[in-house]
Enzyme design. Sequence first.
Site, short mmCIF file in Angstrom:
data_model
loop_
_atom_site.label_atom_id
_atom_site.label_comp_id
_atom_site.label_asym_id
_atom_site.label_seq_id
_atom_site.Cartn_x
_atom_site.Cartn_y
_atom_site.Cartn_z
N ASP A 69 -25.35 -21.08 -13.21
CA ASP A 69 -25.31 -21.53 -11.82
C ASP A 69 -24.85 -22.97 -11.68
O ASP A 69 -25.01 -23.78 -12.60
CB ASP A 69 -26.71 -21.43 -11.20
CG ASP A 69 -27.13 -20.01 -10.87
OD1 ASP A 69 -26.46 -19.07 -11.33
OD2 ASP A 69 -28.16 -19.84 -10.17
N HIS A 214 -27.95 -22.85 -16.30
CA HIS A 214 -27.17 -23.74 -15.43
C HIS A 214 -26.17 -24.52 -16.26
O HIS A 214 -26.52 -25.03 -17.33
CB HIS A 214 -28.09 -24.73 -14.69
CG HIS A 214 -29.07 -24.08 -13.75
ND1 HIS A 214 -30.23 -23.48 -14.19
CD2 HIS A 214 -29.05 -23.94 -12.40
CE1 HIS A 214 -30.90 -23.01 -13.15
NE2 HIS A 214 -30.20 -23.26 -12.06
#
Length: 260
Positions: A69, A214
């Site tokens: 992400d 992430h």
Amino acid sequence: MRAALFAAGGVACGAAGVSEATRLFGWDRPPLGGGYAAAADSPERLRHADVRVRYYVETDEPVVAFTFDDGPGPNWTPMVLDALDAAAAPATFFMVGQQLEKHAALVRDRMSRHEIGNHSWSHDDLATLDRPRVEDELGRTHEMVRKVFGREPTVMRPPYGHLGGSTLLAANQFGYDVVLWSHLMRERQFEDDPDGQVRDIVNSVRPGSIILAHDVGKERRLVALRGLGAMIAGLRARGLRLGTVSELAALGRTPAQAGI
């Protein structure tokens, strides 16, 4: 009870002030116009019969999906792509539109084996926005992905995993599946034990797992990102293979197959 609650709310507003009450009760946006609205309050906007919200996939196939992400970004996205390339492993990247606009050159020619998902334009909390603003957040990123990569995303992930009615309505507009996760990197917990982060992922995932990581963020993200190669090797040693979220979803059992 409802009358009592409204009365109590009125007293709170009077004593603390409206702005303080909104902070205390979480009413930072009008509930009826924001993410807490009913997911069917604009039936004239519906384009599809349903919206699937997916945490993991019911499957007997030994496949899991890594997701990343908040990127792309110059510090870590290339490192993540290098690790995936070295392992010939696919993943799904939920990209932030304004990040992609700034850093398209980093990823334009490196995503052929990977899936691209929509993670909004500005990484605002979509659950606090009304439907038109959520549609704008998703629509701008949708167009940016199409411009940079020549393909259209079919999955989205709401920032922070916050999901409200207006987000479901907007996802319906684009025909998106909403993808959350069943496992996540715990960099804070393993900040002084990076090998422990590797073991946590390798030992805890199961067929159908969707793993959250992430490729942009605080330095502690590196606890997980530096261990990607070891995670992939460990999962493969267990007999698991990697796929994108959509590839994994295609392997899912139907309700009849699952005995529902």
